[in-house]
Design a protein around this motif. Structure first.
Motif, PDB file in Angstrom:
ATOM      1  N   LEU A  97      -1.320 -28.380  18.778  1.00  9.58           N
ATOM      2  CA  LEU A  97      -0.213 -27.879  17.672  1.00  9.58           C
ATOM      3  C   LEU A  97      -1.620 -27.241  16.431  1.00  9.58           C
ATOM      4  O   LEU A  97      -2.525 -27.366  16.360  1.00  9.58           O
ATOM      5  CB  LEU A  97      -0.297 -29.137  17.327  1.00  9.58           C
ATOM      6  N   TYR A 109      -0.405 -37.729  13.623  1.00  3.78           N
ATOM      7  CA  TYR A 109       1.447 -39.001  14.288  1.00  3.78           C
ATOM      8  C   TYR A 109       1.905 -38.793  15.606  1.00  3.78           C
ATOM      9  O   TYR A 109       2.724 -39.192  16.556  1.00  3.78           O
ATOM     10  CB  TYR A 109       2.112 -38.889  12.922  1.00  3.78           C
ATOM     11  N   VAL A 112       0.402 -38.516  18.827  1.00  5.39           N
ATOM     12  CA  VAL A 112       0.202 -39.850  19.004  1.00  5.39           C
ATOM     13  C   VAL A 112       1.637 -40.672  19.807  1.00  5.39           C
ATOM     14  O   VAL A 112       1.805 -41.152  20.537  1.00  5.39           O
ATOM     15  CB  VAL A 112      -0.323 -41.525  17.056  1.00  5.39           C
ATOM     16  N   GLU A 113       2.790 -40.430  18.704  1.00  5.33           N
ATOM     17  CA  GLU A 113       3.702 -41.025  19.246  1.00  5.33           C
ATOM     18  C   GLU A 113       4.112 -40.144  20.554  1.00  5.33           C
ATOM     19  O   GLU A 113       5.074 -41.187  21.219  1.00  5.33           O
ATOM     20  CB  GLU A 113       4.558 -39.921  17.832  1.00  5.33           C
ATOM     21  N   ARG A 114       4.028 -39.079  21.116  1.00  8.69           N
ATOM     22  CA  ARG A 114       4.009 -38.456  22.244  1.00  8.69           C
ATOM     23  C   ARG A 114       3.874 -39.231  23.198  1.00  8.69           C
ATOM     24  O   ARG A 114       3.422 -38.778  24.360  1.00  8.69           O
ATOM     25  CB  ARG A 114       4.116 -36.898  21.920  1.00  8.69           C
ATOM     26  N   GLY A 115       2.797 -39.694  22.619  1.00  4.97           N
ATOM     27  CA  GLY A 115       1.986 -40.828  24.188  1.00  4.97           C
ATOM     28  C   GLY A 115       0.672 -40.547  24.105  1.00  4.97           C
ATOM     29  O   GLY A 115      -0.043 -40.444  25.636  1.00  4.97           O
ATOM     30  N   ALA A 116       0.227 -39.372  23.388  1.00  6.52           N
ATOM     31  CA  ALA A 116      -1.197 -38.560  23.311  1.00  6.52           C
ATOM     32  C   ALA A 116      -2.608 -39.321  23.957  1.00  6.52           C
ATOM     33  O   ALA A 116      -2.499 -40.937  22.931  1.00  6.52           O
ATOM     34  CB  ALA A 116      -1.875 -37.367  21.760  1.00  6.52           C
ATOM     35  N   GLN A 117      -3.116 -39.736  24.306  1.00 13.17           N
ATOM     36  CA  GLN A 117      -3.933 -40.558  24.941  1.00 13.17           C
ATOM     37  C   GLN A 117      -5.168 -40.247  24.478  1.00 13.17           C
ATOM     38  O   GLN A 117      -6.322 -41.031  24.256  1.00 13.17           O
ATOM     39  CB  GLN A 117      -4.262 -41.271  26.464  1.00 13.17           C
ATOM     40  N   PHE A 134      -7.467 -45.275  12.335  1.00 14.45           N
ATOM     41  CA  PHE A 134      -6.078 -45.150  12.570  1.00 14.45           C
ATOM     42  C   PHE A 134      -6.007 -44.692  13.937  1.00 14.45           C
ATOM     43  O   PHE A 134      -5.336 -45.739  14.805  1.00 14.45           O
ATOM     44  CB  PHE A 134      -5.145 -43.894  11.586  1.00 14.45           C
ATOM     45  N   LYS A 137      -7.891 -47.652  15.839  1.00 13.62           N
ATOM     46  CA  LYS A 137      -6.984 -49.149  15.939  1.00 13.62           C
ATOM     47  C   LYS A 137      -5.880 -49.070  17.155  1.00 13.62           C
ATOM     48  O   LYS A 137      -5.366 -50.289  18.119  1.00 13.62           O
ATOM     49  CB  LYS A 137      -6.139 -48.905  14.238  1.00 13.62           C
ATOM     50  N   ARG A 138      -5.665 -48.006  16.893  1.00 15.13           N
ATOM     51  CA  ARG A 138      -4.642 -47.205  18.335  1.00 15.13           C
ATOM     52  C   ARG A 138      -5.481 -47.221  19.854  1.00 15.13           C
ATOM     53  O   ARG A 138      -4.886 -46.800  20.913  1.00 15.13           O
ATOM     54  CB  ARG A 138      -3.651 -46.335  18.075  1.00 15.13           C
ATOM     55  N   ILE A 140      -6.963 -44.889  20.123  1.00 16.44           N
ATOM     56  CA  ILE A 140      -7.362 -43.585  21.351  1.00 16.44           C
ATOM     57  C   ILE A 140      -8.850 -42.429  20.522  1.00 16.44           C
ATOM     58  O   ILE A 140      -8.522 -42.714  19.103  1.00 16.44           O
ATOM     59  CB  ILE A 140      -6.138 -42.722  20.191  1.00 16.44           C
TER      60      ILE A 140
ATOM     61  N   LYS B   3      -1.320 -51.260  23.702  1.00 17.35           N
ATOM     62  CA  LYS B   3      -0.768 -50.255  22.654  1.00 17.35           C
ATOM     63  C   LYS B   3       0.103 -51.833  21.931  1.00 17.35           C
ATOM     64  O   LYS B   3       0.684 -52.636  22.628  1.00 17.35           O
ATOM     65  CB  LYS B   3       0.138 -48.991  22.871  1.00 17.35           C
ATOM     66  N   LEU B  46      -0.618 -53.747  11.876  1.00 17.43           N
ATOM     67  CA  LEU B  46      -0.911 -53.051  13.421  1.00 17.43           C
ATOM     68  C   LEU B  46      -0.647 -51.618  14.174  1.00 17.43           C
ATOM     69  O   LEU B  46      -1.811 -51.038  14.755  1.00 17.43           O
ATOM     70  CB  LEU B  46      -0.319 -53.440  13.770  1.00 17.43           C
ATOM     71  N   GLY B  47      -1.208 -50.879  12.838  1.00 19.21           N
ATOM     72  CA  GLY B  47      -1.041 -49.198  13.317  1.00 19.21           C
ATOM     73  C   GLY B  47      -0.518 -48.979  14.015  1.00 19.21           C
ATOM     74  O   GLY B  47       0.037 -48.503  15.420  1.00 19.21           O
ATOM     75  N   VAL B  49       2.788 -47.250  16.347  1.00 17.86           N
ATOM     76  CA  VAL B  49       3.464 -45.968  16.028  1.00 17.86           C
ATOM     77  C   VAL B  49       4.518 -46.307  17.225  1.00 17.86           C
ATOM     78  O   VAL B  49       3.896 -46.610  18.368  1.00 17.86           O
ATOM     79  CB  VAL B  49       2.321 -44.570  16.656  1.00 17.86           C
ATOM     80  N   PRO B  50       5.613 -45.794  17.035  1.00 21.28           N
ATOM     81  CA  PRO B  50       6.758 -45.803  18.037  1.00 21.28           C
ATOM     82  C   PRO B  50       6.460 -45.122  19.274  1.00 21.28           C
ATOM     83  O   PRO B  50       5.434 -44.035  19.215  1.00 21.28           O
ATOM     84  CB  PRO B  50       7.805 -45.675  17.897  1.00 21.28           C
ATOM     85  N   ASN B  51       6.638 -45.792  20.625  1.00 23.66           N
ATOM     86  CA  ASN B  51       6.173 -44.790  21.689  1.00 23.66           C
ATOM     87  C   ASN B  51       8.301 -44.349  21.880  1.00 23.66           C
ATOM     88  O   ASN B  51       9.213 -44.392  22.125  1.00 23.66           O
ATOM     89  CB  ASN B  51       5.944 -46.248  22.496  1.00 23.66           C
ATOM     90  N   SER B  52       7.538 -42.731  22.172  1.00 25.09           N
ATOM     91  CA  SER B  52       8.425 -41.919  21.949  1.00 25.09           C
ATOM     92  C   SER B  52       9.190 -41.625  23.019  1.00 25.09           C
ATOM     93  O   SER B  52       9.684 -41.439  23.366  1.00 25.09           O
ATOM     94  CB  SER B  52       7.901 -39.926  21.444  1.00 25.09           C
ATOM     95  N   ALA B  53       8.702 -42.563  24.289  1.00 27.12           N
ATOM     96  CA  ALA B  53       8.770 -42.263  25.792  1.00 27.12           C
ATOM     97  C   ALA B  53      10.081 -43.187  26.053  1.00 27.12           C
ATOM     98  O   ALA B  53      11.043 -42.715  25.927  1.00 27.12           O
ATOM     99  CB  ALA B  53       7.865 -42.064  26.669  1.00 27.12           C
ATOM    100  N   GLN B  85       6.572 -21.767  15.214  1.00 35.62           N
ATOM    101  CA  GLN B  85       5.383 -23.425  14.551  1.00 35.62           C
ATOM    102  C   GLN B  85       6.271 -23.928  13.420  1.00 35.62           C
ATOM    103  O   GLN B  85       6.342 -24.494  12.921  1.00 35.62           O
ATOM    104  CB  GLN B  85       3.943 -23.584  14.966  1.00 35.62           C
TER     105      GLN B  85
END
Lengths: 330, 330
Positions: A97, A109, A112-117, A134, A137-138, A140, B3, B46-47, B49-53, B85
């Motif tokens: 990105l 964000y 992370v949302e896309r599931g980046a570990q 941030f 907390k997750r 990551i 998570k 809680l920090g 972030v919804p899981n987009s999967a 982008q």
DNA sequence: TTTAAAAATGGAAGCGCTTTCAGTCAATTT
DNA sequence: AAATTGACTGAAAGCGCTTCCATTTTTAAA
């Protein structure tokens, strides 16, 4: 127009859903060749591709690494990206990105949302504390490239920027230069600061400081724009903090009919692809970019496997590459 | 170490899961300010972030576009990527993949698996029929950049390469050149072929053909390697099929002390960033790269919205940019 | 005060997949 | 003939989320 699902494959192959899943993933129970053949055939007929969203929902994620860079156009990062891609194990997915300072939050964000570990930052993190909180907390893990950061907060990959700057100074001094200009981008990153520090430090051992310090945007055009001031300073050499700008400087000097290195020596930094193709070829400092990309990826992968190992910092040495753009002072 | 999920947020805010979902997505039913506040607070604590999967599993996908390029290091593609982008609507996700010919299949598969709803190919597709069938079967529209393809099979973005080549020839002819060399990469893509065709076509109207045709790898080094042959051919001008190689040629000629444009004129193609910083600055053909990237993205987005519209081809004009590297024949 | 309508919220199904488990059926083995 | 093995099915749970529908609570109208 629904995408074909595992159910469709099962129906077509006339077997159970469980069978399809296990056969396609090649794990679980054993199946006869005949059944396997049927399933494979059905999959191909239907053009079935498992939905990775659904798949990831269950345990077995494939690893996703997010990489944030300032720009795709900077050769340094293009190289980093390419080397990561080339070195990524097949079960590791990389998402790149480009991000400016303002949307860094968004970038993080979205990743992370896309599931980046895990995340790799190729650019400075403005509000480090917040980002750190941030991500912590997750759970990551992240890694920063070439930036100063708390050594105990994350892994890092650094190059010996201080040494790099120092090498440049030594080189110019050894060529007899005493009137040396310094050309900087107007926004310095941590690593650039170190570069500068090393340079100034070594200059000062000879009781010298730059004849002038010129700043401009980090770009070829920026470099070009500094030429007027550079000439006025009557320096016999200039250290330009990166190749991109140095190329602009070279160009500008040529426009003014000033010969490099006869009239002035120029040193860049980064040793991008283009350095050895400039006319004259550019003396610069090489960072092992490909190794850096590779190392960063490996470190973060290792971190994923061992979340509790102490944080590491990988250090890479730089090397002065002497080419045509520097010469003895007249 | 799990998570935190929507469930955790619901529990913490002491509301239902449905409420959390709807509040965070700001759609569905209405909720009282008090409840909304509680949910937001819990999320931040809680920090979460919804899981987009999981999210994509249900209907409302956010759009994912996969973009396959040959390399991140080629300025042309770096620009394309950057422009996409920069122009992507916020609800559109872009995933870039560098891919060689051998792993194109993998790249496509991986993108589809990840839920790409459309693909953009920045590189030739070796087994076009197969790929086409695969994607059609899955109802995944795709677009090809700068490649020949069946005009009725997908959208395309093309530049007027034939004209581009032709412009170069006209320019050189008008400067009086008659002995013109042609320097090609050893693997030609469709667009390069057209470029060449335009060039040759216009040359032939003057009853001319190239004094020599030299091939080398598409890189600066490749360009450099052609210099020896170029000199032997005693040409007074050379058309190098792209800037990257042209930069190498310029460099090689300088090593041999051959002056550009006094001894020989050089023309490149692409007008990459570097062209105007070369010494001498490089005459080349400019493609509106940024517009191209933008157009490609818009077309594919439009296709997503209107799958049944007839296929389009966007054409971009090119422009000859005359700089210092070409001059009158002596 | 009663009552209907509006507002606020919870319950539960279902998205596509993996995984487990009990159980069926046929082919072998003892 | 009985027990074992191999090949498979079907059902169900659960991953995290969205969304529809039913239910409860509140508010305003009658």
């Amino acid at each position: 127009m629904r995408k074909t699902s595992i159910k469709d494959v099962a129906k077509k192959a006339d077997v159970s859903i469980a069978a399809v899943s296990q056969i396609l993933n090649n794990k679980g129970q054993r199946f006869s060749d005949h059944t396997i053949e049927k399933v494979l055939q059905a999959r191909d007929d239907l053009g079935y591709v498992p939905n990775s969203a659904a798949r990831n929902l269950k345990g077995a994620h494939n690893r996703l690494i997010g990489i944030i860079v300032p720009s795709f156009r900077m050769p340094f990062f293009a190289d980093i990206i390419q080397s990561m891609q080339d070195n990524a194990p097949t079960d590791v997915n990389l998402v790149f990105l480009g991000s400016t300072d303002d949307n860094l939050q968004n970038a993080i964000y979205s990743l992370v949302e896309r599931g980046a570990q895990a995340l790799i930052f190729g650019k400075p993190i403005p509000n480090r504390a917040e980002v750190n909180e941030f991500l912590k907390k997750r759970h990551i893990p992240y890694l920063v490239l070439d930036q100063n950061a708390d050594i105990n907060a994350q892994d890092m990959v650094q190059t010996n920027e201080f040494t790099g700057g120092s090498l440049v100074a030594s080189h110019l001094l050894s060529l007899g230069h005493r009137k040396i200009a310094l050309i900087l981008p107007n926004k310095l990153t941590d690593n650039m600061r170190q570069r500068r520090a090393g340079f100034l430090d070594t200059l000062s051992t000879a009781n010298l400081s730059p004849t002038t310090i010129i700043t401009a945007t980090l770009s070829k055009h920026g470099g070009l724009a500094t030429v007027h001031q550079l000439i006025q300073s009557q320096s016999t050499a200039a250290f330009v903090l990166n190749d991109e700008m140095a190329i602009g400087v070279l160009r500008g000097l040529a426009y003014q009919n000033i010969k490099v290195p006869d009239d002035i020596s120029i040193v860049g930094y980064d040793d991008t692809d283009y350095a050895e193709f400039m006319i004259p070829t550019l003396t610069t400092v090489m960072q092992p970019v490909l190794d850096i990309g590779k190392a960063a990826l490996n470190m973060i992968l290792r971190r994923l496997d061992h979340p509790n190992l102490p944080f590491q910092t990988a250090f890479f040495d730089v090397k002065l590459v002497v080419r045509e753009s520097t010469g003895l002072v007249k």
